[in-house]
Design an enzyme around this catalytic site. Sequence first.
Site, PDB file in Angstrom:
ATOM      1  N   CYS A 120       3.779  -4.453   6.594  1.00  0.00           N
ATOM      2  CA  CYS A 120       3.279  -4.263   5.233  1.00  0.00           C
ATOM      3  C   CYS A 120       4.422  -3.816   4.320  1.00  0.00           C
ATOM      4  O   CYS A 120       5.493  -3.425   4.783  1.00  0.00           O
ATOM      5  CB  CYS A 120       2.179  -3.202   5.211  1.00  0.00           C
TER       6      CYS A 120
ATOM      7  N   HIS B 242       0.834  -1.206   0.000  1.00  0.00           N
ATOM      8  CA  HIS B 242       0.000   0.000   0.000  1.00  0.00           C
ATOM      9  C   HIS B 242       0.866   1.253   0.000  1.00  0.00           C
ATOM     10  O   HIS B 242       2.076   1.202   0.240  1.00  0.00           O
ATOM     11  CB  HIS B 242      -0.968   0.009   1.186  1.00  0.00           C
TER      12      HIS B 242
END
Length: 150
Positions: free
Chosen positions: A121, A105
């Site tokens: 992440c 992301h």
Amino acid sequence: MHTAISAKLIHVTAAALTGAALLLGAGSAHANQIVAKVSLSQQTMEVTVDGRPTFAWKVSTGDRAHVTPTGSFKPTRLHEMWYSKKYDNAPMPHSVFFSGGYAVHATYAINRLGRPASHGCVRLHPDAAADFYQLVEAFGPANTSIVIVK
């Protein structure tokens, strides 16, 4: 504006590649495939489309206290905007989830790209995250692999 131009270019490219694959009988093992290879040691993500190098970006992955899982994954869900339920509603634009709560992301902390800094992440520059999201959306999660190596 850059994102809109990139998205349009990606959609046009995807359509052209799909058409070419249909005309050629899709004989290639790489036809209509995206592979995003994330190197934890290099803090980079290299994206190939149908076996051709297409993008290379700096990333931030898990810091010392937070691991980024290694292995080969398929995207499980996409969200144009997601807010982390685990980390104080932190914004996660252009999220491509690949393993539980782990996603590729966008980040607004672009000065931290190129070194471990996340809670696990894979973070990208907002423009890169938008491009990757559009690629996955255009080609489909079934035709996308996210490979994370040490």
